[in-house]
Motif scaffolding. Sequence first.
Motif, PDB file in Angstrom:
ATOM      1  N   GLY A 459       0.665  -1.168  -0.020  1.00 30.86           N
ATOM      2  CA  GLY A 459       0.007  -0.126   0.096  1.00 30.86           C
ATOM      3  C   GLY A 459       0.885   1.379  -0.219  1.00 30.86           C
ATOM      4  O   GLY A 459       2.012   1.224   0.636  1.00 30.86           O
ATOM      5  N   TYR A 468      -5.069   3.890   1.948  1.00 30.84           N
ATOM      6  CA  TYR A 468      -3.946   3.013   2.311  1.00 30.84           C
ATOM      7  C   TYR A 468      -4.486   2.382   3.554  1.00 30.84           C
ATOM      8  O   TYR A 468      -3.886   1.205   4.056  1.00 30.84           O
ATOM      9  N   SER A 485       4.860  -0.830   2.584  1.00 28.82           N
ATOM     10  CA  SER A 485       4.296   0.374   2.596  1.00 28.82           C
ATOM     11  C   SER A 485       5.350   1.431   1.664  1.00 28.82           C
ATOM     12  O   SER A 485       6.588   1.372   1.608  1.00 28.82           O
TER      13      SER A 485
END
Length: 561
Positions: A459, A468, A485
Amino acid sequence: MPRTHRLLTIALAGALVTGSAFAGAAPAAAGRAPSEARLVDAVPTPKLNWYKCYEIAECATVRLPLDYRRPKGKTTEIAVLRVKAKNQAKRIGSLFVNPGGPGGSATQFALAAPDFLSDALTERFDVVGVDPRGIGASEQVKCFPTVRAQTEVLNLMNVPFPVTGAEERNYIAGSKKLGRACSTTGRPLTAHASTAEVARDMDVVRRAVGDKKLSYLGFSYGSALGQYYANMFPDRFRALVVDGVLDPTAWVGTTRQILDQRLRSSDGAYKALHEILVRCDKAGESKCVFAEGNPVQHFDQIAERLKTDPLDFPDGAGGTIQVTYAVFISAVLSTLYSTEAGEGVTQLAAEIATAQEGGTTAPLLARVNAAKASRAYDFPYENGFEASSTVICTDGKHPADASSWPAAVDRREREAKYFGRSWGWIDSQCANKTWTVQDKNAYTGPFTKRTATKFLIVGNFWDPATNYRGAVSSRALAPNASLLSSNNWGHTAYGSGVCATTTIDNYLLTGKAPQDRKTCTDAAQPFTEPLPAATATTKAATAKQRPPVATIRPDSILVAN
């Protein structure tokens, strides 16, 4: 993720913007429900009669059961395409890809693999695309008997999203007619085209191409498909990546809320826009073209003014295109899909501001002139909106009546300004009083299975489509997954920076997942360099750029990122 059923098109953002996720399978006739493995394994491994296509690829079609509970019953045709590994001697196997949507063509996405996948992957994998049921080159969903009948309904929904009371009334009427059409004329395929069916088809094709276990890379809505597969077949993949992640429990829903209330896509879009405007202000006029004054307030002023005073621009064919509030916000949202969102959004806002003050700008006029209004669905029959709606409407729970959407969308608009309406109206056709067809074999969970192999959830912080928070909550569901991430801008992370791209590549190549909670911070950021002398420009990405990736929005399928 352009809305193909919408009339007004305008390329304000440098990309075309068009008018605008229990217990496994349903029970068998008697006794307990068969397991997912038993359902698909009852289907003999099909022979794929490959033929050369598109110069660099091989194509095939295969007939698979319309209903996996009846493996010898009616069938539907599924299209498959592969681009073979460049180094067959070191070939790992097949990499199945899906671009999202729902409604994006996986065969066309696989065909584009050399343009968006790293050389490391295309050297070692045959890249395979399986077009979902009803979509692309597979047998298509068709909810209307003729193009004329379709057009009469979709014309009622021919705005980027409804703003006025009259537009809302028309949109609701069109939503109801569409739901009824797909629940009647669209059958039987609309009753057998949920995400679960695509996962089952993909598992059978995995067998057909000779892979003992699946390797998969799915973007946006393709993240839902990946998570369905991981939970339906938890011991049948060697590596599985989902990038731009939908929380599958929110996708399915536990209560009858509109989709954006569950996914909060509009929250992600507003967060990204607000951050861009704040950074623009901090960067100043030497680095941001929209920095004069207060960018947050200025953006709001130009948007509000468009509600009552839309702009008209030449369309390049002797007519005009009207830039309304809805067109502008849709263009902004599409621009947010780009890794260069900061520069793109502020350039767009600056050009609109200039036009409102009586000036013109060459970039804006050039983009408007390039985007003549067109009905993509006139001839031949265009089923993109019907296909995406079929998946959205049969996968999840929705409110009973389309007439309830205005109030629900108003709530979202108050919580996520500008984008609550744009995202909020995407599923009004799914109201269950009028969309009555359902897939009895749909999968609704659980999404907490412990998989035999760890999978990768990716994400990025500023994603305007797959918020997210969806990646974070999906990781919380999965007992055996890693979260990666990224600080990149735009929709999804692969191809946005070296760190995210190589981390995903290494996992797919080796099957070894990165450390959980790893964060990549090397992606290009907006307003870090002075503006050129004439006008704002954008910087090149640091890694190969993927082709347009479809998102969950039917009105943004194949918007370039």
